[in-house]
Design a protein around this motif. Structure first.
Motif: not given
Length: 446
Positions: A125, A127-131, A135, A154, A166, A169-170, A173
């Motif tokens: 993933v 880290a700037r865009n997340g799930v 994904t 990440v 950051v 949180a990812i 989720e």
């Protein structure tokens, strides 16, 4: 950087881990794999020199480690992975077979190929865009394929100032989503594949993280290759009848044991006919043996002359699978052409291929909330759905949850041989999730 001989010393005594990488486009999968190979000293000098030369020709000062796996010209020109790239390497603790799978949505089918035999999947993933949706799709495929271990990597933590919130949180989720799918083990690791943080060596930039690096986890994650504890299954691949002066009455059934073990003197059932006999001999590498087990390739001889041909299945009398012409399964649709209700297909299960028809498509998976879309009528490329198929001849299918080898199958276009879908018989995911449909709907349990 040459590979040291000490690194491969006594690799026969180490275990083997098959793993696959997956993630959305530009999440850095190929860079991670390149970093893993480079920092674990698994890259030969001439390979690294070729990558350095290719990188300089593209105006890059540092070697682009993604080029170690992106070997197709189109992949290098576009900076993406298109086909599955397999790499073999070893450390002092373990041997590895790595499948670097594409991230673009149109190549999700290749992730199914790469992860079908994997014991672990690394899902990257940014880290700037997340799930993102891809994904979730890769997590769903890993869960459907019953991959027992999933690593959430990440990546590009250097681009978010190595911020712990950051990453947290990812990880939260993704873990919640994958747990709903029934993934049994999820390990989250913050990394920077470009800079090498937490790939092979621990990161000095993330002292808040106390877990393993990617390589440490790959070296220590428990894996089991004990197929002998599974239901014994032997798909017949070829019937050997030399009919020579030396072997006038020899009749052997050759193939690879899919699971379990077979012994001389054991009673077996031949499926789908249901006839029974006793194993009179087992030949392995031209020599008689008393016992053979998966995944050995052997020739089995029976005490009785029975009509057996390619595609038949031998199983112990006391543990034989039921045969049926009605198959209900979860499929990952991998073809550009849709799969529709009423479509005539070929179903390939182990060494047996039979004619079949798609009788029903009860549901299609919605990745966002894991709900089902009932009666979609068709599945298109990269869809995941439930199907009911009627075959022209009985099949001896196990549940995929019991056996990945004998619970899987392919749906094939009879006109041109194109693979349409990869199927997993039986229940879909490992845990049940309440279906978001009306009470009178049959539903799809997750």
């Amino acid at each position: 950087m040459s590979t040291s001989t000490e690194q491969f010393a006594d690799v026969s005594a180490t275990t083997l881990l098959r793993f696959a990488t997956a993630g959305s486009v530009d999440d850095g999968k190929s860079t991670l794999v390149g970093r893993l190979l480079h920092d674990s000293k698994s890259v030969l000098t001439d390979q690294l020199e070729a990558v350095e030369h290719a990188s300089r020709s593209r105006g890059q000062e540092a070697p682009d480690l993604a080029l170690l796996t992106d070997g197709l010209r189109a992949e290098r020109e576009q900076g993406i992975t298109i086909d599955v790239a397999y790499r073999y390497f070893a450390t002092a603790r373990r041997r590895f077979i790595l499948a670097d799978t594409p991230g673009h949505v149109q190549y999700t089918r290749n992730m199914v190929t790469g992860a079908s035999t994997a014991e672990l999947a690394v899902v990257l993933v940014d880290a700037r865009n997340g799930v993102v949706e891809q994904t979730r799709r890769h997590a769903a495929v890993a869960a459907l394929l019953r991959v027992p271990h999933v690593v959430l990597a990440v990546n590009k933590m250097d681009l978010v100032d190595y911020a712990e919130p950051v990453f947290a949180a990812i990880a939260e989720e993704f873990t919640a989503y994958a747990s709903e799918l029934g993934v049994p083990e999820i390990t989250a690791i913050p990394i920077s594949a470009l800079a090498g943080d937490n790939v092979v060596e621990p990161s000095a930039n993330m002292d808040w993280y106390g877990g393993p690096t990617v390589l440490e986890h790959l070296e220590t994650v428990p894996v089991s290759h004990d197929l002998t504890s599974c239901h014994a299954r032997f798909p017949v691949q070829y019937v050997i009848r030399p009919q020579t002066a030396e072997h006038p009455d020899y009749r052997g059934y050759a193939g690879q044991i899919a699971a379990g073990a077979f012994r001389v003197g054991e009673q077996v059932t031949v499926l789908p006919s249901g006839k029974t006999s006793t194993i009179s001999a087992i030949d392995a590498l031209g020599e008689p043996v008393d016992i053979a087990w998966a995944p050995q390739s052997v020739t089995i001889r029976l005490a009785d002359d029975i009509d057996i041909s390619r595609g038949d299945l031998l199983a112990p009398v006391a543990d034989a699978p039921a045969t049926s012409q009605d198959v209900e399964a979860t499929v990952c649709h991998v073809a550009d052409q849709p799969l529709t209700v009423g479509q005539r297909v070929l179903l390939k299960h182990t060494t047996r291929t039979v004619k079949a028809i798609v009788k029903e498509i009860p549901s299609r998976l919605t990745l966002d909330d894991l709900s089902q879309h009932p009666e979609p009528g068709r599945l298109v490329a990269n869809d995941i759905g439930r199907v009911k198929v009627r075959t022209a001849e009985p099949l001896a299918l196990d549940a995929y949850a019991d056996s990945r080898r004998t619970g899987s199958f392919l749906l094939i276009d009879p006109a041109d041989g194109t693979t349409l879908a990869a199927g997993m018989a039986g229940e879909s995911f490992a845990t049940a999730k309440a279906a978001a449909t009306t009470d009178d709907e049959e539903g799809w349990d997750f």
